[in-house]
Motif scaffolding. Structure first.
Motif, mmCIF file in Angstrom:
data_model
loop_
_atom_site.group_PDB
_atom_site.id
_atom_site.type_symbol
_atom_site.label_atom_id
_atom_site.label_comp_id
_atom_site.label_asym_id
_atom_site.label_seq_id
_atom_site.Cartn_x
_atom_site.Cartn_y
_atom_site.Cartn_z
ATOM 1 N N PRO A 82 0.813 -1.219 0.000
ATOM 2 C CA PRO A 82 0.000 0.000 0.000
ATOM 3 C C PRO A 82 0.849 1.273 0.000
ATOM 4 O O PRO A 82 0.462 2.273 -0.614
ATOM 5 C CB PRO A 82 -0.818 -0.123 1.295
ATOM 6 C CG PRO A 82 -0.937 -1.585 1.514
ATOM 7 C CD PRO A 82 0.377 -2.153 1.063
ATOM 8 N N LEU A 83 2.015 1.238 0.654
ATOM 9 C CA LEU A 83 2.905 2.399 0.639
ATOM 10 C C LEU A 83 3.489 2.621 -0.756
ATOM 11 O O LEU A 83 3.653 3.768 -1.189
ATOM 12 C CB LEU A 83 4.028 2.219 1.658
ATOM 13 C CG LEU A 83 3.596 2.149 3.131
ATOM 14 C CD1 LEU A 83 4.805 1.936 4.035
ATOM 15 C CD2 LEU A 83 2.858 3.429 3.522
ATOM 16 N N VAL A 84 3.775 1.529 -1.465
ATOM 17 C CA VAL A 84 4.252 1.644 -2.847
ATOM 18 C C VAL A 84 3.158 2.268 -3.717
ATOM 19 O O VAL A 84 3.423 3.157 -4.542
ATOM 20 C CB VAL A 84 4.657 0.266 -3.397
ATOM 21 C CG1 VAL A 84 4.996 0.354 -4.890
ATOM 22 C CG2 VAL A 84 5.856 -0.287 -2.628
ATOM 23 N N GLY A 85 1.912 1.802 -3.536
ATOM 24 C CA GLY A 85 0.802 2.392 -4.278
ATOM 25 C C GLY A 85 0.594 3.847 -3.947
ATOM 26 O O GLY A 85 0.319 4.667 -4.833
ATOM 27 N N LEU A 86 0.734 4.185 -2.674
ATOM 28 C CA LEU A 86 0.568 5.577 -2.250
ATOM 29 C C LEU A 86 1.651 6.457 -2.863
ATOM 30 O O LEU A 86 1.377 7.566 -3.349
ATOM 31 C CB LEU A 86 0.613 5.658 -0.723
ATOM 32 C CG LEU A 86 0.265 7.001 -0.088
ATOM 33 C CD1 LEU A 86 -1.164 7.404 -0.425
ATOM 34 C CD2 LEU A 86 0.458 6.930 1.431
ATOM 35 N N ALA A 87 2.893 5.974 -2.883
ATOM 36 C CA ALA A 87 3.984 6.734 -3.490
ATOM 37 C C ALA A 87 3.743 6.932 -4.982
ATOM 38 O O ALA A 87 4.033 8.002 -5.536
ATOM 39 C CB ALA A 87 5.312 6.015 -3.257
ATOM 40 N N ALA A 88 3.178 5.908 -5.644
ATOM 41 C CA ALA A 88 2.908 6.012 -7.079
ATOM 42 C C ALA A 88 1.889 7.098 -7.380
ATOM 43 O O ALA A 88 1.965 7.774 -8.418
ATOM 44 C CB ALA A 88 2.420 4.664 -7.613
ATOM 45 N N LEU A 107 -4.644 -0.795 -6.426
ATOM 46 C CA LEU A 107 -3.763 -1.895 -6.818
ATOM 47 C C LEU A 107 -2.835 -2.284 -5.677
ATOM 48 O O LEU A 107 -2.620 -3.474 -5.401
ATOM 49 C CB LEU A 107 -2.955 -1.476 -8.047
ATOM 50 C CG LEU A 107 -1.754 -2.331 -8.439
ATOM 51 C CD1 LEU A 107 -2.199 -3.735 -8.822
ATOM 52 C CD2 LEU A 107 -0.990 -1.688 -9.596
ATOM 53 N N GLY A 108 -2.287 -1.286 -4.995
ATOM 54 C CA GLY A 108 -1.337 -1.557 -3.933
ATOM 55 C C GLY A 108 -1.916 -2.281 -2.746
ATOM 56 O O GLY A 108 -1.188 -2.963 -2.010
ATOM 57 N N ILE A 109 -3.236 -2.189 -2.531
ATOM 58 C CA ILE A 109 -3.831 -2.777 -1.327
ATOM 59 C C ILE A 109 -4.568 -4.082 -1.596
ATOM 60 O O ILE A 109 -5.210 -4.621 -0.699
ATOM 61 C CB ILE A 109 -4.788 -1.772 -0.637
ATOM 62 C CG1 ILE A 109 -5.957 -1.406 -1.543
ATOM 63 C CG2 ILE A 109 -4.026 -0.532 -0.219
ATOM 64 C CD1 ILE A 109 -6.895 -0.382 -0.921
ATOM 65 N N LEU A 110 -4.439 -4.614 -2.811
ATOM 66 C CA LEU A 110 -5.088 -5.887 -3.126
ATOM 67 C C LEU A 110 -4.262 -7.066 -2.620
ATOM 68 O O LEU A 110 -3.044 -6.969 -2.487
ATOM 69 C CB LEU A 110 -5.275 -6.025 -4.640
ATOM 70 C CG LEU A 110 -6.361 -5.171 -5.281
ATOM 71 C CD1 LEU A 110 -6.339 -5.344 -6.794
ATOM 72 C CD2 LEU A 110 -7.733 -5.516 -4.723
ATOM 73 N N PRO A 111 -4.909 -8.203 -2.364
ATOM 74 C CA PRO A 111 -4.159 -9.410 -2.000
ATOM 75 C C PRO A 111 -3.459 -10.013 -3.209
ATOM 76 O O PRO A 111 -3.645 -9.570 -4.346
ATOM 77 C CB PRO A 111 -5.253 -10.352 -1.477
ATOM 78 C CG PRO A 111 -6.499 -9.914 -2.186
ATOM 79 C CD PRO A 111 -6.373 -8.420 -2.327
ATOM 80 N N PHE A 269 7.004 -14.205 -4.989
ATOM 81 C CA PHE A 269 5.824 -14.246 -5.851
ATOM 82 C C PHE A 269 4.536 -13.907 -5.097
ATOM 83 O O PHE A 269 3.684 -13.173 -5.617
ATOM 84 C CB PHE A 269 5.717 -15.620 -6.525
ATOM 85 C CG PHE A 269 6.798 -15.860 -7.537
ATOM 86 C CD1 PHE A 269 6.796 -15.182 -8.744
ATOM 87 C CD2 PHE A 269 7.839 -16.737 -7.285
ATOM 88 C CE1 PHE A 269 7.801 -15.372 -9.682
ATOM 89 C CE2 PHE A 269 8.847 -16.952 -8.210
ATOM 90 C CZ PHE A 269 8.832 -16.260 -9.406
ATOM 91 N N ALA A 270 4.385 -14.410 -3.873
ATOM 92 C CA ALA A 270 3.180 -14.083 -3.100
ATOM 93 C C ALA A 270 3.140 -12.612 -2.733
ATOM 94 O O ALA A 270 2.070 -12.001 -2.676
ATOM 95 C CB ALA A 270 3.110 -14.940 -1.841
ATOM 96 N N GLY A 271 4.319 -12.015 -2.497
ATOM 97 C CA GLY A 271 4.363 -10.618 -2.100
ATOM 98 C C GLY A 271 4.162 -9.638 -3.230
ATOM 99 O O GLY A 271 3.540 -8.589 -3.051
ATOM 100 N N SER A 272 4.659 -9.983 -4.417
ATOM 101 C CA SER A 272 4.637 -9.023 -5.525
ATOM 102 C C SER A 272 3.423 -9.157 -6.431
ATOM 103 O O SER A 272 3.076 -8.213 -7.140
ATOM 104 C CB SER A 272 5.908 -9.174 -6.370
ATOM 105 O OG SER A 272 5.968 -10.459 -6.970
ATOM 106 N N HIS A 273 2.771 -10.308 -6.453
ATOM 107 C CA HIS A 273 1.635 -10.503 -7.349
ATOM 108 C C HIS A 273 0.374 -9.838 -6.796
ATOM 109 O O HIS A 273 0.215 -9.701 -5.583
ATOM 110 C CB HIS A 273 1.379 -11.987 -7.570
ATOM 111 C CG HIS A 273 2.288 -12.605 -8.585
ATOM 112 N ND1 HIS A 273 1.957 -13.708 -9.330
ATOM 113 C CD2 HIS A 273 3.530 -12.251 -8.990
ATOM 114 C CE1 HIS A 273 2.942 -14.011 -10.150
ATOM 115 N NE2 HIS A 273 3.925 -13.147 -9.949
ATOM 116 N N LYS A 274 -0.517 -9.450 -7.713
ATOM 117 C CA LYS A 274 -1.801 -8.857 -7.340
ATOM 118 C C LYS A 274 -2.925 -9.557 -8.090
ATOM 119 O O LYS A 274 -2.764 -9.964 -9.239
ATOM 120 C CB LYS A 274 -1.815 -7.359 -7.649
ATOM 121 C CG LYS A 274 -0.874 -6.534 -6.777
ATOM 122 C CD LYS A 274 -1.291 -6.576 -5.309
ATOM 123 C CE LYS A 274 -0.370 -5.761 -4.426
ATOM 124 N NZ LYS A 274 -0.783 -5.816 -3.004
#
Length: 328
Positions: A82-88, A107-111, A269-274
């Motif tokens: 979510p912080l990456v999405g917020l920065a974007a 996008l940043g806050i999706l599982p 993969f679990a961390g970076s995929h959306k």
């Protein structure tokens, strides 16, 4: 692999792109749009019922036992991303449509995904059991965490519908069908395992319908007119940077914490995929009106890009360390 196979590893992504094109050419309007919205609610109910039906309860329980890795993946997905999405969102130019900016944060806050994260972790030599557990835990948690983060980070000013009616809809067409699916496992799971192709089709139909109706609303509201080639280019570049940050951070964090290599691959993969499978239904519930289509677009592009990047990455990680060094 052919060039088309490299660019579109998953044919369902092509189906979704064609769905967007169909919404642009043949959007539903007026009373038809109202009935289509009801159809989306029914389809989402069915989608989460099937999720509950196919996910063994033992995996849901086991997902919580490897607390170190599972906790790390959970914090990465719902804390760092979510912080990456917020920065974007702060990096976007002033002419970027508001719906796309909200979409980057959404996008940043999706599982994470279920199928692709597990498949690529398996191909790369990751911890398959941990990947399966992470997929179960993240997507079950996403029913609660994603709406909560939408309220916290986006709110009504970003176009999110966060009233009591929305909470009831989340419970009624996301949580309730999942619970009913878990309860029905004793009677229907054998049938579900024998009819995987049919259930996969129903899953994908529900997602495609949600995407189609959302983009129809965007077309009817004039939101799609703002999608110039410049805007799409900037959006694609931003999403590529988000994916790169997610993968580098996940891999680097695993190394910093000295995780075993299989666990490190699972975190990658679990961390970076959306998940578009969770993103499209939640967007349909949480965001009403024309901007829903624009909010889904970053998720669709990210989903496609993560597949393009993950296939060669998983193949490279699967090579013995000595073979990787010699190829370099």
């Amino acid at each position: 692999m052919s060039l088309l196979s490299r660019l579109i590893p998953d044919r369902f992504v092509l189906v979704l792109l064609l769905t967007v094109a169909a919404a642009a050419v043949l959007p539903v309007r007026g009373a038809a749009a109202v009935y289509a919205g009801h159809a989306v609610s029914v389809a989402i109910f069915m989608l989460f019922f099937l999720h509950g039906l196919r996910l063994p309860r033992a995996e849901v329980i086991a997902a919580m036992r490897n607390w170190r890795l599972q906790g790390l993946i959970f914090v990465f997905v719902f804390g760092l991303m979510p912080l990456v999405g917020l920065a974007a969102t702060f990096a976007q130019p002033s002419f970027m449509p508001a719906g796309l900016i909200v979409g980057l944060l959404f996008l940043g806050i999706l599982p994470s995904t279920v199928q692709s994260a597990i498949s690529y972790a398996s191909l790369a030599g990751g911890n398959i059991a941990a990947s399966v557990m992470a997929a179960a835990l993240l997507n079950l948690s996403g029913i609660f965490m994603t709406p909560a983060l939408v309220v916290l980070l986006i709110g009504a000013t970003g176009g999110a519908d966060i009233g009591a009616d929305t909470v009831l809809r989340i419970v009624a067409i996301l949580l309730l069908p999942f619970v009913l699916g878990q309860i029905a496992q004793g009677w229907l799971r054998g049938w579900a395992m024998r009819n995987k192709a049919l259930l996969t089709f129903l899953d994908r139909f529900a997602i495609a319908l949600a995407v189609y109706v959302a983009f129809c609303s965007a077309v009817a509201g004039g939101q799609m007119a703002a999608l110039s080639w410049t805007v799409l280019g900037i959006l694609t570049g931003t999403i590529a940077v988000m994916l790169a940050i997610a993968m580098v951070a996940a891999w680097g964090l695993g190394g910093l914490l000295r995780l075993p290599r299989p666990d490190r691959i699972s975190l990658l993969f679990a961390g970076s995929h959306k998940s578009i499978a969770t993103g499209a239904p939640l967007a349909a519930i949480l965001f009403g009106g024309p901007q829903a289509g624009l909010i889904i677009l970053p998720v669709l592009l990210y989903h496609q890009l993560q597949l393009i990047v993950s296939a060669p990455l998983a193949s490279r990680l699967a090579k013995p360390r000595s073979e990787q060094i010699s190829s370099d």
